[in-house]
Design a protein around this motif. Structure first.
Motif, PDB file in Angstrom:
ATOM      1  N   LEU A  30     -25.410 -65.732  -5.170  1.00  0.00           N
ATOM      2  CA  LEU A  30     -25.291 -65.185  -3.812  1.00  0.00           C
ATOM      3  C   LEU A  30     -24.586 -66.160  -2.875  1.00  0.00           C
ATOM      4  N   GLU A  31     -24.884 -67.450  -3.026  1.00  0.00           N
ATOM      5  CA  GLU A  31     -24.207 -68.465  -2.204  1.00  0.00           C
ATOM      6  C   GLU A  31     -22.713 -68.525  -2.511  1.00  0.00           C
ATOM      7  N   GLY A  32     -22.334 -68.142  -3.719  1.00  0.00           N
ATOM      8  CA  GLY A  32     -20.937 -68.171  -4.126  1.00  0.00           C
ATOM      9  C   GLY A  32     -20.109 -67.002  -3.621  1.00  0.00           C
ATOM     10  N   LEU A  33     -20.759 -65.977  -3.093  1.00  0.00           N
ATOM     11  CA  LEU A  33     -20.016 -64.817  -2.582  1.00  0.00           C
ATOM     12  C   LEU A  33     -19.188 -65.209  -1.361  1.00  0.00           C
ATOM     13  N   GLN A  34     -17.985 -64.686  -1.282  1.00  0.00           N
ATOM     14  CA  GLN A  34     -17.120 -65.004  -0.141  1.00  0.00           C
ATOM     15  C   GLN A  34     -17.476 -64.184   1.097  1.00  0.00           C
ATOM     16  N   LEU A  35     -18.281 -63.155   0.899  1.00  0.00           N
ATOM     17  CA  LEU A  35     -18.770 -62.343   2.032  1.00  0.00           C
ATOM     18  C   LEU A  35     -20.289 -62.379   2.031  1.00  0.00           C
ATOM     19  N   GLN A  36     -20.881 -62.410   3.205  1.00  0.00           N
ATOM     20  CA  GLN A  36     -22.339 -62.395   3.326  1.00  0.00           C
ATOM     21  C   GLN A  36     -22.835 -60.960   3.188  1.00  0.00           C
ATOM     22  N   PRO A  37     -23.619 -60.631   2.156  1.00  0.00           N
ATOM     23  CA  PRO A  37     -24.100 -59.256   2.017  1.00  0.00           C
ATOM     24  C   PRO A  37     -25.117 -58.896   3.102  1.00  0.00           C
ATOM     25  N   GLU A  38     -25.141 -57.614   3.438  1.00  0.00           N
ATOM     26  CA  GLU A  38     -26.121 -57.115   4.425  1.00  0.00           C
ATOM     27  C   GLU A  38     -27.433 -56.720   3.760  1.00  0.00           C
ATOM     28  N   TYR A  39     -27.353 -56.449   2.453  1.00  0.00           N
ATOM     29  CA  TYR A  39     -28.530 -55.986   1.712  1.00  0.00           C
ATOM     30  C   TYR A  39     -28.346 -56.366   0.251  1.00  0.00           C
ATOM     31  N   LEU A  40     -29.471 -56.650  -0.437  1.00  0.00           N
ATOM     32  CA  LEU A  40     -29.426 -57.013  -1.856  1.00  0.00           C
ATOM     33  C   LEU A  40     -30.259 -56.030  -2.668  1.00  0.00           C
ATOM     34  N   ILE A  41     -29.727 -55.624  -3.809  1.00  0.00           N
ATOM     35  CA  ILE A  41     -30.546 -54.874  -4.768  1.00  0.00           C
ATOM     36  C   ILE A  41     -30.596 -55.690  -6.057  1.00  0.00           C
ATOM     37  N   ILE A  42     -31.829 -55.951  -6.512  1.00  0.00           N
ATOM     38  CA  ILE A  42     -32.082 -56.870  -7.613  1.00  0.00           C
ATOM     39  C   ILE A  42     -32.610 -56.090  -8.806  1.00  0.00           C
ATOM     40  N   ASP A  43     -32.073 -56.379  -9.986  1.00  0.00           N
ATOM     41  CA  ASP A  43     -32.613 -55.757 -11.194  1.00  0.00           C
ATOM     42  C   ASP A  43     -33.970 -56.391 -11.514  1.00  0.00           C
ATOM     43  N   GLY A  44     -34.977 -55.552 -11.745  1.00  0.00           N
ATOM     44  CA  GLY A  44     -36.300 -56.069 -12.102  1.00  0.00           C
ATOM     45  C   GLY A  44     -37.312 -55.844 -10.992  1.00  0.00           C
ATOM     46  N   ASN A  45     -38.450 -56.522 -11.114  1.00  0.00           N
ATOM     47  CA  ASN A  45     -39.547 -56.268 -10.159  1.00  0.00           C
ATOM     48  C   ASN A  45     -39.932 -57.483  -9.315  1.00  0.00           C
ATOM     49  N   ARG A  46     -39.197 -58.603  -9.465  1.00  0.00           N
ATOM     50  CA  ARG A  46     -39.537 -59.793  -8.670  1.00  0.00           C
ATOM     51  C   ARG A  46     -38.285 -60.514  -8.198  1.00  0.00           C
ATOM     52  N   PHE A  47     -38.377 -61.071  -6.999  1.00  0.00           N
ATOM     53  CA  PHE A  47     -37.259 -61.826  -6.435  1.00  0.00           C
ATOM     54  C   PHE A  47     -37.798 -62.730  -5.338  1.00  0.00           C
ATOM     55  N   LYS A  48     -37.181 -63.884  -5.174  1.00  0.00           N
ATOM     56  CA  LYS A  48     -37.522 -64.804  -4.092  1.00  0.00           C
ATOM     57  C   LYS A  48     -36.495 -64.583  -2.987  1.00  0.00           C
ATOM     58  N   SER A  49     -36.946 -64.250  -1.808  1.00  0.00           N
ATOM     59  CA  SER A  49     -36.046 -63.890  -0.700  1.00  0.00           C
ATOM     60  C   SER A  49     -34.915 -64.889  -0.529  1.00  0.00           C
ATOM     61  N   PHE A  50     -33.735 -64.354  -0.243  1.00  0.00           N
ATOM     62  CA  PHE A  50     -32.544 -65.166  -0.032  1.00  0.00           C
ATOM     63  C   PHE A  50     -32.174 -65.127   1.443  1.00  0.00           C
ATOM     64  N   LYS A  51     -32.276 -66.314   2.090  1.00  0.00           N
ATOM     65  CA  LYS A  51     -32.014 -66.412   3.530  1.00  0.00           C
ATOM     66  C   LYS A  51     -32.841 -65.335   4.247  1.00  0.00           C
ATOM     67  N   GLU A  52     -32.209 -64.612   5.154  1.00  0.00           N
ATOM     68  CA  GLU A  52     -32.926 -63.545   5.872  1.00  0.00           C
ATOM     69  C   GLU A  52     -32.488 -62.159   5.384  1.00  0.00           C
ATOM     70  N   THR A  53     -31.775 -62.132   4.262  1.00  0.00           N
ATOM     71  CA  THR A  53     -31.181 -60.875   3.800  1.00  0.00           C
ATOM     72  C   THR A  53     -32.240 -59.938   3.226  1.00  0.00           C
ATOM     73  N   PRO A  54     -32.342 -58.713   3.741  1.00  0.00           N
ATOM     74  CA  PRO A  54     -33.307 -57.770   3.168  1.00  0.00           C
ATOM     75  C   PRO A  54     -32.925 -57.410   1.738  1.00  0.00           C
ATOM     76  N   HIS A  55     -33.940 -57.095   0.923  1.00  0.00           N
ATOM     77  CA  HIS A  55     -33.654 -56.769  -0.473  1.00  0.00           C
ATOM     78  C   HIS A  55     -34.641 -55.747  -1.017  1.00  0.00           C
ATOM     79  N   ALA A  56     -34.257 -55.148  -2.130  1.00  0.00           N
ATOM     80  CA  ALA A  56     -35.153 -54.258  -2.880  1.00  0.00           C
ATOM     81  C   ALA A  56     -35.048 -54.633  -4.352  1.00  0.00           C
ATOM     82  N   CYS A  57     -36.188 -54.669  -5.030  1.00  0.00           N
ATOM     83  CA  CYS A  57     -36.217 -54.888  -6.479  1.00  0.00           C
ATOM     84  C   CYS A  57     -36.275 -53.512  -7.148  1.00  0.00           C
ATOM     85  N   ILE A  58     -35.421 -53.302  -8.125  1.00  0.00           N
ATOM     86  CA  ILE A  58     -35.328 -51.997  -8.775  1.00  0.00           C
ATOM     87  C   ILE A  58     -35.463 -52.186 -10.287  1.00  0.00           C
TER      88      ILE A  58
END
Length: 195
Positions: free
Chosen positions: A95-123
């Motif tokens: 995520l830090e390597g992306l040239q654009l800051q995403p507005e939302y993250l969708i993560i494969d699986g059921n667990r994730f550690k929040s990245f910055k203040e970006t909202p996310h959903a685990c799927i």
């Protein structure tokens, strides 16, 4: 047909990993932002694709994505902080390597550690539901497979160019005969415990 978007926001990044269950090599994650109207007839979970399809898709994803990046966590980091935390670390690096800051993250699986203040959903099984996660799964897997092939040239007896570091019979036999390498995860059970 996989869905293009979960949140309805323009810059939504899909995130997935490869290599969590391996005995050797890094855990690799990828993050991909696709155009909002992106469609693809073949793109799906990388495990359901042939090697040839994955390589073809890798080129298309890198060409068509709005932004993409790959991150790794090393075997030493896996041993130090455990595989789950190392997976989150690899995802954050992608995520830090992306040239654009995403507005939302969708993560494969059921667990994730929040990245910055970006909202996310685990799927759960997100790589077979959403195009961006499927794209991330393809980039993570192809990147990792290529890396393990290169390492396999140095350490021929483990068969990494075929097993990518997963616990096959050949891989475990080679560990028993030759011992573990610097690329093995020493916190994992490399050899089955004797009965």
């Amino acid at each position: 047909m996989l869905l293009p978007n979960y949140s309805g926001l323009l810059l939504e990044a899909g995130v997935d990993e490869a290599g969590r269950g391996c005995l050797a090599g890094p855990v690799v994650a990828a993050a991909v932002i696709l155009p909002p109207d992106y469609k693809h007839a073949v793109l799906t979970d990388s495990k359901a694709l042939s090697i040839k399809q994955r390589e073809m898709l890798r080129e298309e994803i890198c060409r068509d994505a709005v932004a993409w990046a790959v991150g790794e966590a090393s075997p030493a980091e896996i041993d130090e902080i455990n595989i789950l935390q190392a997976t989150f670390l690899a995802m954050h690096r992608a995520l830090e390597g992306l040239q654009l800051q995403p507005e939302y993250l969708i993560i494969d699986g059921n667990r994730f550690k929040s990245f910055k203040e970006t909202p996310h959903a685990c799927i759960v099984k997100g790589d077979s539901k959403y195009l961006t996660i499927a794209a991330a799964s393809v980039l993570a897997k192809t990147h990792r497979d290529e890396l393990m092939c290169r390492l396999g040239q140095q350490y021929r007896y483990y068969g990494w160019e075929k097993n990518a570091g997963y616990p096959t019979k050949q891989h475990r036999t080679a560990i028993a005969v030759h011992g573990a390498s610097e690329f093995h995860r020493h916190s994992f059970t490399l050899l089955p415990k004797e009965q």
